[in-house]
Write a protein that holds these residues in place. Structure first.
Motif, PDB file in Angstrom:
ATOM      1  N   ASN A 243       4.308 -24.624  -4.526  1.00 45.43           N
ATOM      2  CA  ASN A 243       3.116 -25.527  -4.733  1.00 45.43           C
ATOM      3  C   ASN A 243       2.155 -25.050  -3.981  1.00 45.43           C
ATOM      4  O   ASN A 243       2.018 -25.461  -2.612  1.00 45.43           O
ATOM      5  CB  ASN A 243       3.464 -26.996  -4.795  1.00 45.43           C
ATOM      6  N   TYR A 244       1.168 -24.390  -4.411  1.00 40.34           N
ATOM      7  CA  TYR A 244      -0.051 -23.660  -3.505  1.00 40.34           C
ATOM      8  C   TYR A 244      -0.781 -25.005  -2.731  1.00 40.34           C
ATOM      9  O   TYR A 244      -1.271 -24.578  -1.673  1.00 40.34           O
ATOM     10  CB  TYR A 244      -0.772 -22.804  -4.394  1.00 40.34           C
ATOM     11  N   SER A 245      -0.951 -25.994  -3.364  1.00 40.24           N
ATOM     12  CA  SER A 245      -1.778 -27.125  -2.808  1.00 40.24           C
ATOM     13  C   SER A 245      -1.319 -27.583  -1.723  1.00 40.24           C
ATOM     14  O   SER A 245      -1.934 -28.072  -0.815  1.00 40.24           O
ATOM     15  CB  SER A 245      -2.085 -28.327  -4.143  1.00 40.24           C
ATOM     16  N   LEU A 246       0.241 -27.584  -1.387  1.00 39.39           N
ATOM     17  CA  LEU A 246       0.780 -27.953  -0.414  1.00 39.39           C
ATOM     18  C   LEU A 246       0.270 -27.095   1.153  1.00 39.39           C
ATOM     19  O   LEU A 246       0.190 -27.580   1.887  1.00 39.39           O
ATOM     20  CB  LEU A 246       1.993 -28.182  -0.599  1.00 39.39           C
ATOM     21  N   TYR A 247       0.494 -26.022   0.516  1.00 43.20           N
ATOM     22  CA  TYR A 247      -0.054 -24.897   1.527  1.00 43.20           C
ATOM     23  C   TYR A 247      -1.307 -24.943   1.960  1.00 43.20           C
ATOM     24  O   TYR A 247      -1.974 -24.719   3.185  1.00 43.20           O
ATOM     25  CB  TYR A 247       0.142 -23.378   1.396  1.00 43.20           C
ATOM     26  N   PHE A 248      -2.261 -25.396   0.773  1.00 40.95           N
ATOM     27  CA  PHE A 248      -3.769 -25.238   1.201  1.00 40.95           C
ATOM     28  C   PHE A 248      -3.988 -26.436   1.926  1.00 40.95           C
ATOM     29  O   PHE A 248      -4.553 -26.274   3.146  1.00 40.95           O
ATOM     30  CB  PHE A 248      -4.417 -25.386  -0.065  1.00 40.95           C
ATOM     31  N   ALA A 249      -3.414 -27.665   1.609  1.00 36.69           N
ATOM     32  CA  ALA A 249      -3.490 -28.866   2.479  1.00 36.69           C
ATOM     33  C   ALA A 249      -3.132 -28.722   3.989  1.00 36.69           C
ATOM     34  O   ALA A 249      -3.886 -29.127   4.882  1.00 36.69           O
ATOM     35  CB  ALA A 249      -2.813 -30.202   1.803  1.00 36.69           C
ATOM     36  N   GLU A 250      -2.077 -28.057   4.110  1.00 34.87           N
ATOM     37  CA  GLU A 250      -1.399 -27.862   5.773  1.00 34.87           C
ATOM     38  C   GLU A 250      -2.630 -26.995   6.237  1.00 34.87           C
ATOM     39  O   GLU A 250      -2.765 -27.133   7.503  1.00 34.87           O
ATOM     40  CB  GLU A 250      -0.158 -27.522   5.334  1.00 34.87           C
ATOM     41  N   GLY A 251      -2.800 -25.921   5.766  1.00 37.99           N
ATOM     42  CA  GLY A 251      -3.767 -24.970   6.270  1.00 37.99           C
ATOM     43  C   GLY A 251      -5.125 -25.443   6.494  1.00 37.99           C
ATOM     44  O   GLY A 251      -5.497 -25.269   7.756  1.00 37.99           O
ATOM     45  N   LEU A 255      -6.802 -25.835  10.372  1.00 35.66           N
ATOM     46  CA  LEU A 255      -7.849 -25.267  10.564  1.00 35.66           C
ATOM     47  C   LEU A 255      -8.924 -26.222  11.283  1.00 35.66           C
ATOM     48  O   LEU A 255      -9.543 -25.832  12.228  1.00 35.66           O
ATOM     49  CB  LEU A 255      -8.695 -24.612   9.100  1.00 35.66           C
ATOM     50  N   ASN A 256      -8.868 -27.483  10.984  1.00 35.30           N
ATOM     51  CA  ASN A 256      -9.611 -28.485  11.388  1.00 35.30           C
ATOM     52  C   ASN A 256      -9.427 -28.756  13.204  1.00 35.30           C
ATOM     53  O   ASN A 256      -9.859 -29.226  13.771  1.00 35.30           O
ATOM     54  CB  ASN A 256      -9.496 -29.820  10.786  1.00 35.30           C
ATOM     55  N   GLN A 257      -7.868 -28.456  12.998  1.00 34.74           N
ATOM     56  CA  GLN A 257      -7.558 -28.575  14.567  1.00 34.74           C
ATOM     57  C   GLN A 257      -7.647 -27.373  15.283  1.00 34.74           C
ATOM     58  O   GLN A 257      -7.280 -27.433  16.455  1.00 34.74           O
ATOM     59  CB  GLN A 257      -6.020 -28.912  14.638  1.00 34.74           C
ATOM     60  N   ASN A 258      -8.218 -26.482  14.936  1.00 29.34           N
ATOM     61  CA  ASN A 258      -8.471 -25.132  15.440  1.00 29.34           C
ATOM     62  C   ASN A 258      -7.227 -24.432  15.745  1.00 29.34           C
ATOM     63  O   ASN A 258      -7.240 -23.603  16.840  1.00 29.34           O
ATOM     64  CB  ASN A 258      -9.349 -25.172  16.703  1.00 29.34           C
ATOM     65  N   LYS A 259      -6.292 -24.705  15.160  1.00 29.71           N
ATOM     66  CA  LYS A 259      -4.903 -23.896  14.948  1.00 29.71           C
ATOM     67  C   LYS A 259      -5.025 -22.569  14.308  1.00 29.71           C
ATOM     68  O   LYS A 259      -4.515 -22.978  13.034  1.00 29.71           O
ATOM     69  CB  LYS A 259      -3.595 -24.771  14.847  1.00 29.71           C
ATOM     70  N   PHE A 260      -5.644 -21.655  14.564  1.00 30.52           N
ATOM     71  CA  PHE A 260      -6.090 -20.707  13.558  1.00 30.52           C
ATOM     72  C   PHE A 260      -4.661 -19.893  12.837  1.00 30.52           C
ATOM     73  O   PHE A 260      -4.878 -19.556  11.715  1.00 30.52           O
ATOM     74  CB  PHE A 260      -7.126 -19.777  14.010  1.00 30.52           C
ATOM     75  N   GLU A 261      -3.813 -19.584  13.724  1.00 31.94           N
ATOM     76  CA  GLU A 261      -2.850 -18.732  13.328  1.00 31.94           C
ATOM     77  C   GLU A 261      -1.969 -19.452  12.331  1.00 31.94           C
ATOM     78  O   GLU A 261      -1.578 -18.985  11.145  1.00 31.94           O
ATOM     79  CB  GLU A 261      -1.790 -18.346  14.611  1.00 31.94           C
ATOM     80  N   GLU A 262      -1.947 -20.796  12.550  1.00 31.86           N
ATOM     81  CA  GLU A 262      -0.915 -21.464  11.405  1.00 31.86           C
ATOM     82  C   GLU A 262      -1.781 -21.769  10.145  1.00 31.86           C
ATOM     83  O   GLU A 262      -1.236 -21.538   9.222  1.00 31.86           O
ATOM     84  CB  GLU A 262      -0.743 -22.930  12.055  1.00 31.86           C
ATOM     85  N   ALA A 263      -3.183 -22.092  10.350  1.00 35.71           N
ATOM     86  CA  ALA A 263      -4.004 -21.973   9.177  1.00 35.71           C
ATOM     87  C   ALA A 263      -4.078 -20.765   8.137  1.00 35.71           C
ATOM     88  O   ALA A 263      -3.943 -21.040   7.223  1.00 35.71           O
ATOM     89  CB  ALA A 263      -5.296 -22.370   9.748  1.00 35.71           C
ATOM     90  N   LEU A 267      -2.675 -20.622   4.486  1.00 36.03           N
ATOM     91  CA  LEU A 267      -3.986 -20.474   3.546  1.00 36.03           C
ATOM     92  C   LEU A 267      -3.733 -18.760   3.003  1.00 36.03           C
ATOM     93  O   LEU A 267      -3.959 -18.881   1.471  1.00 36.03           O
ATOM     94  CB  LEU A 267      -5.031 -20.607   4.022  1.00 36.03           C
ATOM     95  N   THR A 268      -2.988 -18.135   3.407  1.00 32.70           N
ATOM     96  CA  THR A 268      -2.379 -16.800   2.878  1.00 32.70           C
ATOM     97  C   THR A 268      -1.412 -17.069   1.836  1.00 32.70           C
ATOM     98  O   THR A 268      -1.656 -16.568   0.760  1.00 32.70           O
ATOM     99  CB  THR A 268      -1.906 -15.884   3.945  1.00 32.70           C
ATOM    100  N   LYS A 269      -0.506 -18.020   2.133  1.00 34.18           N
ATOM    101  CA  LYS A 269       0.379 -18.241   1.216  1.00 34.18           C
ATOM    102  C   LYS A 269      -0.057 -18.985  -0.109  1.00 34.18           C
ATOM    103  O   LYS A 269       0.404 -18.781  -1.090  1.00 34.18           O
ATOM    104  CB  LYS A 269       1.514 -19.149   1.811  1.00 34.18           C
ATOM    105  N   SER A 270      -1.116 -19.827   0.131  1.00 32.65           N
ATOM    106  CA  SER A 270      -1.873 -20.694  -0.814  1.00 32.65           C
ATOM    107  C   SER A 270      -2.502 -19.595  -1.782  1.00 32.65           C
ATOM    108  O   SER A 270      -2.484 -19.719  -3.100  1.00 32.65           O
ATOM    109  CB  SER A 270      -2.942 -21.444  -0.413  1.00 32.65           C
ATOM    110  N   VAL A 271      -3.204 -18.691  -1.226  1.00 34.27           N
ATOM    111  CA  VAL A 271      -3.723 -17.410  -1.740  1.00 34.27           C
ATOM    112  C   VAL A 271      -2.875 -16.538  -2.907  1.00 34.27           C
ATOM    113  O   VAL A 271      -3.144 -16.174  -4.001  1.00 34.27           O
ATOM    114  CB  VAL A 271      -4.696 -16.492  -1.065  1.00 34.27           C
ATOM    115  N   GLU A 272      -2.023 -16.343  -1.976  1.00 34.26           N
ATOM    116  CA  GLU A 272      -0.540 -15.683  -2.867  1.00 34.26           C
ATOM    117  C   GLU A 272      -0.168 -16.245  -4.136  1.00 34.26           C
ATOM    118  O   GLU A 272      -0.009 -15.696  -5.242  1.00 34.26           O
ATOM    119  CB  GLU A 272       0.373 -15.280  -1.899  1.00 34.26           C
ATOM    120  N   LEU A 273      -0.083 -17.880  -3.787  1.00 33.97           N
ATOM    121  CA  LEU A 273       0.605 -18.678  -5.069  1.00 33.97           C
ATOM    122  C   LEU A 273      -0.593 -18.632  -6.069  1.00 33.97           C
ATOM    123  O   LEU A 273      -0.338 -18.696  -7.427  1.00 33.97           O
ATOM    124  CB  LEU A 273       1.213 -19.720  -4.435  1.00 33.97           C
TER     125      LEU A 273
END
Length: 355
Positions: A243-251, A255-263, A267-273
């Motif tokens: 489910n791409y939307s779950l990866y997007f939401a988590e990303g 991103l809002n927490q400035n945790k760029f690597e995790e984001a 978000l890469t997984k969301s784009v792939e899906l």
């Protein structure tokens, strides 16, 4: 007697579709002391108002601003004036209120589509009042409560929305959906605790429904409870890993927490899906831009020239990684001001002056 004859004439003219002459006759009856308080005068007005609503003639449409509302008021007044109850019997046997309820349903739908949510709510509420009365013949349409709830919700009248959605839940209409609408309405009024408590009670009522977790995630994100949102996202991803939307939401949370690597990972997984989604492409581009900007800020603290240049070069490479995703976002949503602003910054930084 002559003035009461005007009412009879009006009823005949209504049947014939000559609504202008019918109104003229009725207006005279409405102003004469001998017929102005006669129940049949108001019954005829109700009939005329309904006919005006159904007419396609623009001239007739000008007679009443709210023909169905006035029809309902006129019928109610007619029954109030008729102490013998003959008008009530006529309304029941003629299924007059059934016809009026259908007209109100039709009007409410048209108003809702035109985004006149307050008007739609009024129509649906009058429909409910009619169908709940003893003058309505037949079964109650449970969908009218849901329609009223949606109209109230969109009109920003959330306490009313909750009342109608609770009625739907009580009647078992549309299963779990009204509960989600109630929770959303609580959230809109700022009552996060009630919204959360309701959602947490649903697994007992609807075991196995995956949408409860998704609704909780949405609630926690809107309420700024990121830790709770991330816990539920982990559960949802384990249950639905594609489910791409779950990866997007988590990303976006990362991103809002400035945790760029995790984001970037999410978000890469969301784009792939789902590569054709603007939000994911833009989000990933923004994650790279924010990471690169952060690297620039940190580079300014480096005193060694060689190390500083290396750090700047590394940051520029990260800006470069953002480019294909922002360009794709701009392609998916042409002339989007946010993507265009980001692209302008990227082209400037990467010295792509032609672009």
């Amino acid at each position: 007697f002559a003035q009461k004859g005007k009412v009879t004439s009006a009823l005949t003219l209504i049947e014939q579709g000559t609504l202008d002459k019918a109104k003229e006759a009725l207006d005279q009856a409405m102003t004469d002391p001998k017929s102005m308080n006669w129940f049949n005068t108001y019954f005829a007005k109700g009939k005329l108002c309904q006919a005006v609503f159904k007419s396609d003639n623009p001239k007739f449409k000008e007679f009443y601003t709210d023909p169905l509302g006035e029809a309902y008021s006129a019928y109610e007044k007619a029954m109030e004036l008729d102490t013998k109850g003959t008008t009530k019997k006529k309304i029941i046997t003629g299924m007059v209120y059934n016809s009026l309820a259908l007209d109100l349903y039709s009007q409410g739908g048209t108003q809702f589509e035109a985004k006149d949510f307050a008007g739609a709510l009024k129509s649906f509420e009058t429909q409910i009042k009619i169908t709940e009365s003893d003058k309505y013949v037949g079964l109650t349409d449970t969908g009218m409560y849901y329609n009223a709830g949606l109209a109230a919700m969109n009109a920003g009248k959330h306490p009313e929305a909750i009342k109608y959605f609770e009625k739907c839940a009580e009647m078992g209409y549309l299963g779990i959906t009204p509960y989600f609408q109630i929770s959303q309405s609580y959230l809109e009024t700022g009552d996060t605790l009630k919204a959360e408590a309701l959602l947490k009670s649903l697994p007992d009522k609807f075991p196995g429904d995956k949408n409860v977790t998704l609704q909780l995630i949405d609630l926690y994100i809107k309420a700024g409870k990121n830790d709770e949102a991330l816990k539920n996202l982990a559960l949802a991803k384990a249950d639905d890993p594609e489910n791409y939307s779950l990866y997007f939401a988590e990303g976006i949370i990362y991103l809002n927490q400035n945790k760029f690597e995790e984001a970037i990972t999410d978000l890469t997984k969301s784009v792939e899906l789902k590569p054709d989604l603007y939000d994911s492409q833009y989000g990933l581009g923004a994650a790279y831009i924010n990471k690169a900007s952060d690297m620039f800020v940190k580079a300014n603290d480096i005193m060694d020239v060689n190390k500083y240049n290396a750090a700047i070069e590394e940051a520029m490479a990260v800006f470069g990684k953002a480019l294909p995703f922002m360009e794709k976002a701009n392609e998916l949503k042409a002339n989007d001001v946010f993507a265009m602003r980001s692209l302008k910054e990227l082209y400037y930084r990467l010295k792509m002056t032609d672009k």
